[in-house]
Motif scaffolding. Structure first.
Motif, PDB file in Angstrom:
ATOM      1  N   PHE A  48       0.895  -1.164  -0.104  1.00 12.82           N
ATOM      2  CA  PHE A  48       0.344   0.017  -0.102  1.00 12.82           C
ATOM      3  C   PHE A  48       0.822   1.151  -0.071  1.00 12.82           C
ATOM      4  O   PHE A  48       1.867   1.425   0.724  1.00 12.82           O
ATOM      5  N   MET A  49       0.469   2.169  -0.927  1.00 13.56           N
ATOM      6  CA  MET A  49       1.521   3.383  -0.922  1.00 13.56           C
ATOM      7  C   MET A  49       1.235   4.500   0.163  1.00 13.56           C
ATOM      8  O   MET A  49       0.126   4.497   0.571  1.00 13.56           O
ATOM      9  N   ILE A  50       2.383   4.775   0.877  1.00 14.87           N
ATOM     10  CA  ILE A  50       2.165   5.946   1.770  1.00 14.87           C
ATOM     11  C   ILE A  50       2.986   6.948   1.391  1.00 14.87           C
ATOM     12  O   ILE A  50       3.913   6.962   0.690  1.00 14.87           O
ATOM     13  N   GLU A  51       2.617   8.102   1.752  1.00 18.24           N
ATOM     14  CA  GLU A  51       3.439   9.477   1.517  1.00 18.24           C
ATOM     15  C   GLU A  51       3.717  10.125   3.021  1.00 18.24           C
ATOM     16  O   GLU A  51       2.837  10.061   3.866  1.00 18.24           O
ATOM     17  N   ILE A  52       4.969  10.710   3.108  1.00 20.95           N
ATOM     18  CA  ILE A  52       5.147  11.448   4.293  1.00 20.95           C
ATOM     19  C   ILE A  52       5.319  13.021   3.361  1.00 20.95           C
ATOM     20  O   ILE A  52       6.291  13.005   2.342  1.00 20.95           O
ATOM     21  N   ARG A  53       4.652  13.736   3.931  1.00 27.83           N
ATOM     22  CA  ARG A  53       4.740  15.241   3.317  1.00 27.83           C
ATOM     23  C   ARG A  53       4.929  16.293   4.178  1.00 27.83           C
ATOM     24  O   ARG A  53       4.480  16.155   5.513  1.00 27.83           O
ATOM     25  N   CYS A  54       5.354  17.531   3.784  1.00 30.27           N
ATOM     26  CA  CYS A  54       5.323  18.700   4.537  1.00 30.27           C
ATOM     27  C   CYS A  54       5.097  19.887   3.922  1.00 30.27           C
ATOM     28  O   CYS A  54       5.148  19.956   2.580  1.00 30.27           O
ATOM     29  N   ASP A  55       4.662  20.804   4.550  1.00 37.44           N
ATOM     30  CA  ASP A  55       4.407  22.157   4.099  1.00 37.44           C
ATOM     31  C   ASP A  55       5.793  22.850   3.686  1.00 37.44           C
ATOM     32  O   ASP A  55       6.737  22.418   4.146  1.00 37.44           O
ATOM     33  N   PRO A  56       5.403  23.775   2.594  1.00 39.18           N
ATOM     34  CA  PRO A  56       6.917  24.480   2.361  1.00 39.18           C
ATOM     35  C   PRO A  56       7.299  25.034   3.611  1.00 39.18           C
ATOM     36  O   PRO A  56       6.426  25.479   4.548  1.00 39.18           O
ATOM     37  N   GLN A  57       8.581  25.483   3.476  1.00 36.05           N
ATOM     38  CA  GLN A  57       9.375  26.198   4.727  1.00 36.05           C
ATOM     39  C   GLN A  57       9.185  27.644   4.641  1.00 36.05           C
ATOM     40  O   GLN A  57       8.885  28.171   3.546  1.00 36.05           O
TER      41      GLN A  57
END
Length: 153
Positions: A144-153
């Motif tokens: 199953f595909m997982i994403e770790i993401r963050c907002d722009p700095q």
């Protein structure tokens, strides 16, 4: 300031992932799905300036629809016209989910990518940088595909 790979942790710890950011589902019937999530479940559909800049064209083409839950989790619907129909028995396991995305603080993003690499986790896409932030896509042990993401700095 980036930490050297030697000083990074080899695992993420409780609290590093802050919340579920979004859930992406593949759908065969976009209009029916939009009606279900908006009019049946009462979720707010993002329109106009609410649509993330990276998805404006896909939304305009009817290929993507975005909803927000009361707690702020985003539900992305991706139109897949060739998606086979679900099994008529709803008890039979199948999934339409595309990926599950976790949010992380921007300063921990590189560390998360390094944790994946150190643990020999297969990265499917990325890391990628978009106007909405950075993300890396990878698979859990069941594919199953997982994403770790963050907002722009």
């Amino acid at each position: 300031m980036l930490q050297s790979p030697q000083s990074l942790k080899s695992v993420l710890t409780s609290g590093d992932l802050r919340r579920v950011h979004h859930i992406a589902l593949n759908v065969h019937d976009m209009q029916g799905s939009r009606h279900f999530y908006n009019h049946i479940l009462g979720l707010h559909e993002l329109t106009g300036d609410e649509v993330p800049a990276t998805l404006v064209d896909l939304v305009a083409q009817g290929k993507v629809a975005n909803f927000v839950t009361p707690d702020g989790t985003i539900l992305d619907l991706f139109w897949e016209p060739d998606l086979p129909p679900p099994d008529p028995n709803p008890e039979r396991a199948f999934t339409r989910a595309y990926h599950l995305a976790f949010d992380i603080a921007p300063e921990l993003f590189e560390q998360a990518v390094e944790v994946l690499r150190q643990n020999q986790i297969q990265i499917a896409h990325g890391p990628v940088t978009r106007p909405t932030g950075r993300g890396v896509y990878f698979y859990d042990p069941d594919g199953f595909m997982i994403e770790i993401r963050c907002d722009p700095q």
